[in-house]
Design an enzyme around this catalytic site. Structure first.
Site, PDB file in Angstrom:
ATOM      1  N   HIS A 190       2.875 -10.618   7.171  1.00  0.00           N
ATOM      2  CA  HIS A 190       2.662 -10.221   5.986  1.00  0.00           C
ATOM      3  C   HIS A 190       3.747 -10.308   4.800  1.00  0.00           C
ATOM      4  O   HIS A 190       3.179 -10.556   3.630  1.00  0.00           O
ATOM      5  CB  HIS A 190       2.288  -8.466   6.189  1.00  0.00           C
ATOM      6  CG  HIS A 190       1.163  -8.378   6.580  1.00  0.00           C
ATOM      7  ND1 HIS A 190       0.842  -7.939   7.782  1.00  0.00           N
ATOM      8  CD2 HIS A 190      -0.153  -8.181   5.950  1.00  0.00           C
ATOM      9  CE1 HIS A 190      -0.563  -7.707   8.013  1.00  0.00           C
ATOM     10  NE2 HIS A 190      -1.018  -7.806   6.854  1.00  0.00           N
ATOM     11  N   ARG A 297      -5.821  -4.362   0.402  1.00  0.00           N
ATOM     12  CA  ARG A 297      -5.135  -3.747   1.576  1.00  0.00           C
ATOM     13  C   ARG A 297      -4.310  -2.414   1.183  1.00  0.00           C
ATOM     14  O   ARG A 297      -3.308  -2.416   0.345  1.00  0.00           O
ATOM     15  CB  ARG A 297      -3.870  -4.743   1.867  1.00  0.00           C
ATOM     16  CG  ARG A 297      -4.461  -5.851   2.735  1.00  0.00           C
ATOM     17  CD  ARG A 297      -3.214  -6.712   3.289  1.00  0.00           C
ATOM     18  NE  ARG A 297      -3.658  -7.730   4.260  1.00  0.00           N
ATOM     19  CZ  ARG A 297      -4.113  -8.969   3.855  1.00  0.00           C
ATOM     20  NH1 ARG A 297      -3.979  -9.499   2.837  1.00  0.00           N
ATOM     21  NH2 ARG A 297      -4.410  -9.793   4.976  1.00  0.00           N
ATOM     22  N   ARG A 333     -10.143  -1.660   1.441  1.00  0.00           N
ATOM     23  CA  ARG A 333     -10.167  -1.130   3.215  1.00  0.00           C
ATOM     24  C   ARG A 333      -9.360   0.049   3.305  1.00  0.00           C
ATOM     25  O   ARG A 333      -8.272   0.013   2.896  1.00  0.00           O
ATOM     26  CB  ARG A 333      -9.491  -2.419   3.810  1.00  0.00           C
ATOM     27  CG  ARG A 333      -9.019  -2.104   5.459  1.00  0.00           C
ATOM     28  CD  ARG A 333      -8.597  -3.352   5.905  1.00  0.00           C
ATOM     29  NE  ARG A 333      -7.313  -3.583   5.851  1.00  0.00           N
ATOM     30  CZ  ARG A 333      -6.211  -4.593   6.161  1.00  0.00           C
ATOM     31  NH1 ARG A 333      -7.093  -5.652   6.794  1.00  0.00           N
ATOM     32  NH2 ARG A 333      -5.036  -4.668   5.905  1.00  0.00           N
ATOM     33  N   GLU A 432     -12.426  -7.805  13.505  1.00  0.00           N
ATOM     34  CA  GLU A 432     -11.115  -8.491  13.896  1.00  0.00           C
ATOM     35  C   GLU A 432     -10.926  -8.214  15.438  1.00  0.00           C
ATOM     36  O   GLU A 432      -9.937  -8.792  15.683  1.00  0.00           O
ATOM     37  CB  GLU A 432      -9.893  -7.985  13.011  1.00  0.00           C
ATOM     38  CG  GLU A 432      -9.973  -6.484  12.616  1.00  0.00           C
ATOM     39  CD  GLU A 432      -8.996  -6.098  11.524  1.00  0.00           C
ATOM     40  OE1 GLU A 432      -8.194  -6.952  10.813  1.00  0.00           O
ATOM     41  OE2 GLU A 432      -9.157  -4.987  11.064  1.00  0.00           O
ATOM     42  N   ASN A 455      -7.047 -13.167  10.941  1.00  0.00           N
ATOM     43  CA  ASN A 455      -5.686 -13.118  10.916  1.00  0.00           C
ATOM     44  C   ASN A 455      -5.579 -12.428  12.598  1.00  0.00           C
ATOM     45  O   ASN A 455      -4.822 -12.769  13.292  1.00  0.00           O
ATOM     46  CB  ASN A 455      -5.075 -12.416   9.740  1.00  0.00           C
ATOM     47  CG  ASN A 455      -5.168 -13.006   8.803  1.00  0.00           C
ATOM     48  OD1 ASN A 455      -5.579 -14.158   8.604  1.00  0.00           O
ATOM     49  ND2 ASN A 455      -4.815 -12.150   7.546  1.00  0.00           N
ATOM     50  N   ARG A 466       0.168 -13.365  16.229  1.00  0.00           N
ATOM     51  CA  ARG A 466       0.287 -14.075  15.042  1.00  0.00           C
ATOM     52  C   ARG A 466       1.740 -13.913  14.362  1.00  0.00           C
ATOM     53  O   ARG A 466       1.837 -14.844  13.537  1.00  0.00           O
ATOM     54  CB  ARG A 466      -0.537 -13.167  13.951  1.00  0.00           C
ATOM     55  CG  ARG A 466      -0.255 -11.715  13.625  1.00  0.00           C
ATOM     56  CD  ARG A 466      -1.344 -10.959  12.976  1.00  0.00           C
ATOM     57  NE  ARG A 466      -1.242 -11.195  11.319  1.00  0.00           N
ATOM     58  CZ  ARG A 466      -2.224 -10.265  10.549  1.00  0.00           C
ATOM     59  NH1 ARG A 466      -3.040  -9.430  11.033  1.00  0.00           N
ATOM     60  NH2 ARG A 466      -2.102 -10.546   9.337  1.00  0.00           N
ATOM     61  N   CYS A 503     -12.124 -12.324   5.186  1.00  0.00           N
ATOM     62  CA  CYS A 503     -10.822 -11.853   4.376  1.00  0.00           C
ATOM     63  C   CYS A 503      -9.374 -12.285   5.100  1.00  0.00           C
ATOM     64  O   CYS A 503      -8.545 -11.948   4.596  1.00  0.00           O
ATOM     65  CB  CYS A 503     -10.804 -10.518   3.979  1.00  0.00           C
ATOM     66  SG  CYS A 503     -10.773  -9.270   5.236  1.00  0.00           S
TER      67      CYS A 503
HETATM   68  C1  PEP Z   1      -7.113  -9.793   9.293  1.00  0.00           C
HETATM   69  O1  PEP Z   1      -6.809  -9.178  10.052  1.00  0.00           O
HETATM   70  O2  PEP Z   1      -7.680 -10.826   8.956  1.00  0.00           O
HETATM   71  C2  PEP Z   1      -6.966  -9.230   7.785  1.00  0.00           C
HETATM   72  C3  PEP Z   1      -7.441  -9.544   6.746  1.00  0.00           C
HETATM   73  O3  PEP Z   1      -6.052  -7.984   7.872  1.00  0.00           O
HETATM   74  P1  PEP Z   1      -4.509  -8.043   7.929  1.00  0.00           P
HETATM   75  O4  PEP Z   1      -4.021  -9.344   7.638  1.00  0.00           O
HETATM   76  O5  PEP Z   1      -4.034  -7.093   6.968  1.00  0.00           O
HETATM   77  O6  PEP Z   1      -4.122  -7.648   9.474  1.00  0.00           O
HETATM   78 MG    MG Z   2      -6.151  -7.099  10.312  1.00  0.00          MG
END
Ligand code: PEP
Ligand code: MG
Length: 571
Positions: A190, A297, A333, A432, A455, A466, A503
């Site tokens: 993030h 977010r 979200r 996801e 992500n 990640r 997204c």
């Molecule tokens: C994702 O997981 O792709 C997403 C957009 O949410 P975040 O990056 O906030 O986990």
């Molecule tokens: Mg996510």
């Protein structure tokens, strides 16, 4: 000492400036006997008042740039310095025992900190951290040591840190912070996402930035290539200055597309949306020609505070975004806390695997008061624009049904009490977790839309954290396994007459864009700064040609093969 580091380009652009190391200074405290006790007390008074003045300045800055709620943390820090139970014993010990101020302060702080830490309560442990933070500041003044304070920086710098939390990143002053380089992190951590929102060039996951870069050394951060150059020669600086100008020229070209629709060469429109974290981010969405918000977010509303946001605070934030977007779609979200986004005040126990743990919708379905407050705020805001709501981290059909039924219950209650609620709100979900992609045909019958969160989908499908740069080689957006899952989701949505967006960061990736066009993605939601380059790229692509290669793409075996194919076929 290394002069060149390779990392992951997390935010595009070139920065050239002096290194500012964001790290805790070493505070060596030795017990001493003091002759002039009154002078020692005056020294302590002065260190406390210098610290208070600094905290006031930081508080003002945070209040102005980030809002009153974030400034509350600093107000709490100031209270620590006014706490007689902490401070009086320090003066007393100097008077009665003649010890030095830093030693007396440390002993008093240690007593408080160990008491709070022993309480086995995350909130108290956070308070302990506050006390440590504030007393370290006073101690640094007593010792004449510099404490790094990113919001007090007053010359151009590149930040060097082991890692930056999302809230560290939010506090960076764009006027002076020209770039950053970290040891750890990935493109979808993030802090990297925040860097793109703030348009600060960044390279993460260099493994060695803090061990290789001295305070004040000149550093080049190349966020385009994911490289950091230390102590460059004048020729290298000139070369990168030229690259920077070239990038700025390219950006000026893209800027011409700001009011244009996103249409392929053969006339097919795709929607380019933006991901945001706060109402303030809408400005950049509009400046970058975003056609909608594909992901808001909301967890940033809950972070950087020591309590939950109220329904009113949330209502105001959601209403502001909807009004600023002026009727354009806004996908909000619901709370997705967990993973690398923590809320200390919820006092959740530490977990072995936070990305697989009690987070997001799992937490909201259990802690329904938190969830219902957010839903009410959203429903009340819905009459001010074009709101769509989606739930994060859905793993099973039952979870989606339960979340949706709670939403509908809150809607009925509001309507019954005479509150206006839009009757056009679409209700969707993030895809996801691989189980939902596999079951997309079943989910598609119940949702209004899907938004694919690559992500997380990538990390769960390839079992590669990640955030962990050591397994970054497995974090493969173009792995055919990922492409097949995405394709299943899009096809399942279309079969039921629903739309599918994305997204995750992959939606704005130039290698992924032709692939996603070929799989039929309807909406691409990305960091605002990626929108114009994506629009320029899509204008040069043919949808028909992209669709014609879908079969070939889905039958490939490796990520490398896919990348090579895209380069060969779409350039
Ligand atoms: C994702 O997981 O792709 C997403 C957009 O949410 P975040 O990056 O906030 O986990
Ligand atoms: Mg996510």
């Amino acid at each position: 000492m290394r002069s060149h580091l390779k990392g992951i380009g997390a935010s595009a652009g070139i920065a050239i400036a002096k290194a500012y190391r964001l790290e805790e200074p070493e505070l060596k405290i030795v017990k001493k006997n003091i002759g002039d006790r009154d002078a020692e007390k005056r020294r302590l008074e002065q260190a406390i008042s210098q610290s208070k003045a600094e905290l006031e300045k930081i508080k003002e800055y945070v209040n102005r740039e980030l809002g009153a709620d974030k400034a509350e943390i600093l107000a709490a820090h100031l209270l620590v310095l006014n706490d007689p139970e902490l401070i009086n014993p320090v003066f007393d010990r100097i008077s009665t025992e003649g010890v030095n101020a830093e030693f007396a302060l440390k002993e008093s702080a240690d007593r408080f900190v160990s008491m709070l830490e022993s309480m086995d309560n995350e909130y108290m442990r956070e308070r302990a951290k506050d006390i440590r933070d504030v007393t370290n500041r006073v101690t640094a003044h007593l010792l004449g040591v510099q404490i790094p304070d990113p919001s007090l920086i007053s010359e151009e710098v590149v930040i060097i840190a082991e890692d930056l939390t999302p809230s560290d990143t939010a506090q960076l002053n764009r006027r002076y912070v020209k770039g950053f380089a970290t040891d750890i992190g990935g493109r979808t951590s993030h802090s990297a996402i925040m860097a793109r929102t703030l348009e600060i060039p960044a390279v993460v996951g260099t493994k060695q930035a803090t061990s290789s870069i001295e305070y004040g050394a000149v550093v080049i951060v190349d966020g385009l290539e994911g490289e950091v150059i230390i102590d460059p020669s004048p020729e290298t600086i000139a070369q990168y200055e030229a690259k920077k100008v070239q990038y700025e020229t390219q950006k000026a070209e893209w800027a011409k597309l700001v009011h244009e629709p996103t249409v392929t060469k053969d006339g097919v429109h795709v929607e380019l949306a933006a991901n945001i974290g706060t109402p303030a981010d809408v400005k950049s969405v509009l400046e970058n020609g975003g056609e909608s918000v594909g992901l808001y977010r909301t967890e940033f509303l809950y972070m950087g505070k020591d309590r939950l946001p109220t329904e009113e605070e949330q209502f105001t934030a959601y209403k502001t975004v909807l009004e600023k977007m002026n009727g354009k779609p806004v996908v909000v979200r619901t709370l997705d806390i967990g993973g690398d986004k923590e809320l200390p005040y919820l006092n959740l126990p530490k977990e072995m695997n936070p990305f697989l743990g009690f987070r997001a919708i799992r937490l909201c379905l259990e802690e329904q008061a938190i969830f219902r407050t957010q839903l009410r705020a959203l429903l009340r805001a819905s009459s001010y624009g074009n709101l769509k709501i989606m739930f994060p981290m859905i793993a099973t059909v039952s979870e989606f049904r339960e979340a949706k039924s709670i939403l509908l219950e809150e809607k009925e209650k509001l309507l019954a009490s005479g509150v206006r609620v839009s009757d056009q709100i679409e209700i969707g979900m993030m895809v996801e977790i691989p189980s939902t992609a596999v079951m997309a045909d079943q989910f598609a019958k119940e949702v209004d839309f899907f938004s694919i969160g690559t992500n997380d989908l990538i990390q769960y499908t390839l079992a590669a954290d990640r955030m962990n740069e050591r397994v970054a080689y497995l974090y493969q957006p173009y792995n055919p396994a990922i492409l097949r899952l995405i394709s299943m989701v899009i096809d399942a949505a279309h079969k039921e007459g629903k739309w599918a967006g994305m997204c995750g960061e992959m939606a704005g990736d130039p290698i992924a864009i032709p692939l996603l066009l070929s799989l039929g993605l309807d909406e691409f939601s990305m960091s605002a700064t990626s929108i114009l380059p994506a629009r320029a790229q899509i204008k040069e692509l043919s949808s028909e040609h992209a669709i014609s290669v879908k079969g070939a793409v889905l039958s490939m075996k490796t990520s490398e093969e896919v990348i090579e194919f895209v380069k060969r076929t779409f350039n």
